[in-house]
Design an enzyme around this catalytic site. Structure first.
Site, PDB file in Angstrom:
ATOM      1  N   GLU A 426       0.851  -1.197   0.000  1.00 13.53           N
ATOM      2  CA  GLU A 426       0.000   0.000   0.000  1.00 13.53           C
ATOM      3  C   GLU A 426       0.877   1.233   0.000  1.00 13.53           C
ATOM      4  OE1 GLU A 426      -2.360  -0.113   3.526  1.00 13.53           O
ATOM      5  OE2 GLU A 426      -3.759  -1.590   2.742  1.00 13.53           O
ATOM      6  N   LYS A 428       2.395   4.406   1.449  1.00  9.71           N
ATOM      7  CA  LYS A 428       2.578   4.871   2.826  1.00  9.71           C
ATOM      8  C   LYS A 428       2.457   6.392   2.812  1.00  9.71           C
ATOM      9  CE  LYS A 428       5.611   4.899   6.785  1.00  9.71           C
ATOM     10  NZ  LYS A 428       5.139   6.246   7.044  1.00  9.71           N
ATOM     11  N   ARG A 433      -2.154   9.608  11.498  1.00 10.05           N
ATOM     12  CA  ARG A 433      -3.055   8.459  11.678  1.00 10.05           C
ATOM     13  C   ARG A 433      -4.425   8.955  12.125  1.00 10.05           C
ATOM     14  NH1 ARG A 433      -0.918   3.026  12.624  1.00 10.05           N
ATOM     15  NH2 ARG A 433      -2.669   1.606  12.511  1.00 10.05           N
ATOM     16  N   GLU A 580       5.725   8.457   1.350  1.00 11.42           N
ATOM     17  CA  GLU A 580       7.046   8.155   1.910  1.00 11.42           C
ATOM     18  C   GLU A 580       7.592   6.825   1.413  1.00 11.42           C
ATOM     19  OE1 GLU A 580       7.651   9.660   6.299  1.00 11.42           O
ATOM     20  OE2 GLU A 580       5.825   8.482   6.118  1.00 11.42           O
ATOM     21  N   LYS A 585       1.756  -5.514   3.740  1.00  6.76           N
ATOM     22  CA  LYS A 585       0.909  -6.157   4.756  1.00  6.76           C
ATOM     23  C   LYS A 585       0.517  -7.570   4.327  1.00  6.76           C
ATOM     24  CE  LYS A 585      -1.059  -1.703   6.032  1.00  6.76           C
ATOM     25  NZ  LYS A 585      -2.262  -0.885   6.182  1.00  6.76           N
ATOM     26  N   LYS A 604       7.246  -1.450   6.971  1.00 12.98           N
ATOM     27  CA  LYS A 604       7.282  -0.166   6.280  1.00 12.98           C
ATOM     28  C   LYS A 604       8.568  -0.061   5.470  1.00 12.98           C
ATOM     29  CE  LYS A 604       8.280   2.075  10.750  1.00 12.98           C
ATOM     30  NZ  LYS A 604       7.865   3.039  11.752  1.00 12.98           N
TER      31      LYS A 604
END
Ligand code: ATP
Length: 779
Positions: A426, A428, A433, A580, A585, A604
């Protein structure tokens, strides 16, 4: 912790005897301390009562404290156990069912044989306890008995002095396990004797008056507190300021000021509940004349304070207890107290498993539902630890601690870690958040990574988000990233732009920076928690429940692939689009939502990582070095530390002098000025060769980039984790920016530092089997 006694009251020794009839009080002269004989065997003479007319004597030194401990431990210990020998299980919730009638207990619950035994063993000693005993209260005692070693009676309010004594002991103790033992002893007494006060004790121990998400914060301006101290002690604000400058701790200044003051009347002792109630009232006061009212309440509390109570009351008001007690340790102590009371007949060896399971259950419950009101209510009134799973679970309106990702250094590592498992990549996003809650009654809340209530920061999202819910959605918890967004250009904007938005109570008409929510997970839907479901399933439900509104709420960009070239291209694309990097996942295997964990199921991959050490570090500023040359008049460099969660200490990791503009040096220096302290805190670990010119309280977190990490004889970060005697330091550290969204306990941990070190390419080359730790960490 003062051993002085008032002559007209019974000595603590009397509380360790079996019955009244076994206590023979010898007649005493007015000037003599009482001497008490227990069961004709032993004479315990209470210590000198020379403080009779000095209720506010100076705080005892460490030396005198030790004396108290040995008095408690050597004396009546055995007898205290004897008086309690028939009680196998300490009453916890059943305390409520008992009524005190003179010196006897009337039992309402006939079925419970435990309490019948209590009736047979007269508990007169508890009844007789008076404020005198609070001065010799010692929750650090070995073989502590929650009833007989407490200093208040069954059913009465917990004296604030017992809490402040506990805090004092904790402050003077550095070993984490010992801190937990002391606090759990205190909690055991509260549970046994006054369980309704437990929640207040818990809140005061972590220096809060409400859950984080309620936004009711302590932390009153020093000026009001100083004025109240001056008014209640007869000293001037100027004198207090001078002392404050030299002591660096207003709590100590207030304590010393109170203890030099003579008073005509001994005020009514404070109770934990009263202090909690008043602190909460102060924190909630707003509007006209609120400052005056706050000052009055503080004054009234200060006047009633005795001994160390002043110190902790003032520190609570300031918003920093400074005792080195992290929230996680408090939770462990709470769990231990419940377990030890429940299984008080078990031996220590058999108890271990119960303690571990109980601790896990309490921590897990608090992650799912971070409210002490709910947690303590479940523990005290609704069935205890066994019921936590049912009572403290995901609930819309209460933030959950988010799942976090492990850093990874490259696609190779990702492929190695994920093995055959399918995973999603995905984007980032570089924002904040956002955990969005819709409750059954249609209310919407937004919570930050740290469970703060950001609802009033985003009135624009609150207004438009209902349009994104499918008609069958009645309640949900959605996880996503809130990113600054240029609607016209359809472009993501950097975090710096988002950070210019008002942090609280934003007016929708004045909002200049537009935001878009990128939804990536669904944790709860229509009455059901989804955290145990796989990510693939949660994502399917997310897509079914939300209708995208371009530029306002959309799904995170995602691709399912394990082809190296494709991942590489996707990474490049994400950076071009203003992200970034990627979040990788796992979709199916063990792909549950791991609350409050930094999990390997999420990795990440930041573009920056590829030429750095794997991640930036978020470090706590603990000291400053006076600047010279071009930097005269400002700090030329800073001493930074990581946070060791196990030992609850800040371990120095580097000196930082680059990455600052001249303006930054001035503004950062100014922002640290109010946090200067006179000496390092007890829980700072550093070498004397690194001693800075100025010490700072642990309040600021800075994000720092570095070239690599190396072992160091001077720095203490992660000491013992990679090398027995050496710590880890950063090479060529560079300041990036302040992390206002992180608290000091969220700073990079010692474990993470060790992990980054192990990951370094050069280490791997030397030892190809040296892989980073595979365990997921609770944070
Ligand atoms: P951490 O939150 O891991 O402690 P940090 O605060 O320094 O570290 P980063 O390392 O930059 O943050 O990245 C993690 C954060 O990235 C998440 O907490 C989340 O806010 C954000 N994020 C952006 N996009 C995603 C995504 N697709 N999935 C999960 N998180 C994402």
């Amino acid at each position: 912790m003062n051993i002085q006694k008032k002559t007209n009251q019974p000595s603590i020794a009397s509380f360790f005897s079996k019955t009244d009839s076994s206590i023979i009080k010898t007649p005493k002269k007015e000037s003599e301390p009482p001497s008490i004989r227990v069961e004709n065997k032993e004479v315990i003479k209470s210590p000198s009562s020379d403080s009779e007319d000095k209720p506010f004597a100076l705080a005892p030194t460490k030396k005198s404290r030790k004396r108290v401990l040995s008095f408690d431990e050597s004396g009546p210990d055995e007898k205290s156990n004897a008086s309690n020998e028939n009680i196998k299980k300490t009453p916890t919730k059943a305390v409520k069912q008992m009524k005190i009638i003179d010196t006897k207990i009337e039992i309402n619950d006939e079925k419970d044989s435990i309490f019948t035994k209590i009736e047979q063993t007269t508990i007169t000693p508890i009844e007789q306890k008076t404020i005198t005993d609070t001065q010799s209260y010692n929750p650090g005692k070995t073989n502590y008995d929650p009833i007989n070693d407490a200093c208040w009676k069954l059913g009465s309010d917990v004296p604030y002095s017992s809490l402040s004594t506990t805090l004092l002991l904790i402050e003077e103790t550095s070993a984490r396990l010992e801190i937990i033992r002391i606090l759990s002893n205190f909690f055991r007494s509260v549970l046994s004797l006054s369980s309704r006060d437990l929640v207040h004790c818990v809140y005061l121990c972590v220096n809060k008056v409400a859950p984080d998400y309620d936004g009711i914060e302590l932390g009153i301006g020093e000026t009001i507190i100083m004025k109240a101290i001056a008014d209640s002690t007869g000293r001037t604000v100027e004198q207090l300021k001078l002392d404050y400058k030299s002591k660096g701790d207003l709590g100590l200044v207030a304590e010393a000021s109170r203890s030099t003051q003579r008073t005509m009347f001994k005020p009514k002792p404070l109770t934990v509940s009263l202090v909690y109630k008043k602190l909460k009232e102060i924190a909630q006061l707003t509007g006209n004349k609120s400052q005056q009212r706050k000052g009055d309440i503080i004054k009234s509390l200060l006047v009633s304070c005795q001994s160390h109570e002043t110190r902790y009351l003032v520190r609570s008001l300031i918003g920093k207890l400074r005792i080195g007690l992290a929230e996680q340790s408090m939770l462990v102590a709470l769990a231990h107290a419940c377990i030890r009371n429940e299984y008080s007949n078990l031996k220590e060896t058999t108890l271990k498993e119960h303690l571990d399971n109980g601790t896990h259950a309490v921590k897990d419950a608090f992650c799912q539902c971070p409210s002490y009101d709910i947690l303590v209510d479940a523990l005290v009134d609704k069935g205890g630890i066994d019921k936590l799973k049912d009572l403290c679970k995901a609930t819309p309106g209460i933030p959950m601690k988010p799942m976090l990702a492990h850093p990874s250094k490259g696609i190779d590592e990702i492929l190695k870690r994920c093995g055959q498992s399918e995973f999603a990549c995905e984007y980032k996003y570089d924002g904040e958040r956002a955990q969005i809650h819709l409750t059954d009654d249609g209310k919407i809340y937004i919570y930050s990574r740290n469970s703060e209530n950001n609802t009033s920061k985003y009135p624009d999202i609150i207004e438009r988000i209902p349009n994104a819910f499918q008609s069958n959605v009645k309640s949900l918890i959605l996880d996503g990233e809130c990113v600054a967004y240029d609607i016209e250009q359809k472009k993501l904007l950097p975090f710096q732009t988002l950070s210019t938005r008002k942090r609280k109570d934003a007016d929708i008409k004045e909002i200049k920076v537009q935001v878009c929510i990128f939804a990536f997970d669904l944790l709860y839907l229509n009455g059901e928690s989804l955290v145990e479901k796989s990510f693939r399933e949660r994502r399917r439900l997310l897509h079914e429940s939300i209708v995208c509104i371009p530029g306002e709420l959309v799904f995170a960009e995602s691709r399912t692939t394990s082809n190296i070239d494709e991942i590489n291209m996707y990474l490049e694309q994400s950076v071009k689009d203003g992200c970034e990097g990627l979040m990788v996942k796992t979709l199916d295997d063990d792909a549950t939502y791991e609350i409050a964990k930094r999990s390997h199921k999420w990795l990440k991959l930041k573009k920056d990582y590829l030429d750095g050490v794997g991640d930036t570090l978020d470090l706590v500023v603990i000291g400053g070095y006076t600047g010279t040359g071009k930097r005269t008049g400002v700090y030329g460099g800073y001493l930074l530390a990581c946070y060791d969660k196990d030992n609850e200490e800040y371990q120095c990791i580097c000196k930082l002098g680059t990455g600052f503009t001249d303006e930054l040096l001035v503004s950062l220096g100014n922002s640290l000025e109010p946090h200067i302290i006179q000496k390092p805190l007890a829980y700072y670990r550093y070498s004397s060769s690194l001693t800075p010119d100025v010490w700072f309280d642990a309040v600021k977190v800075w994000e720092v980039k570095c070239a690599d990490l190396s072992l160091s004889p001077h720095h203490h970060a992660a000491i013992g984790l990679v090398d027995e005697g050496k710590g880890i330091s950063l090479r060529f550290p560079r300041f990036l920016h302040e992390r206002q969204d992180k608290s000091v306990e969220d700073a990079t941990s010692a474990e993470q530092v060790a992990d980054l070190y192990r990951r370094q390419e050069k280490i791997k080359k030397i030892d190809p089997d040296n892989q980073a730790d595979d365990d997921d960490d609770m944070y």
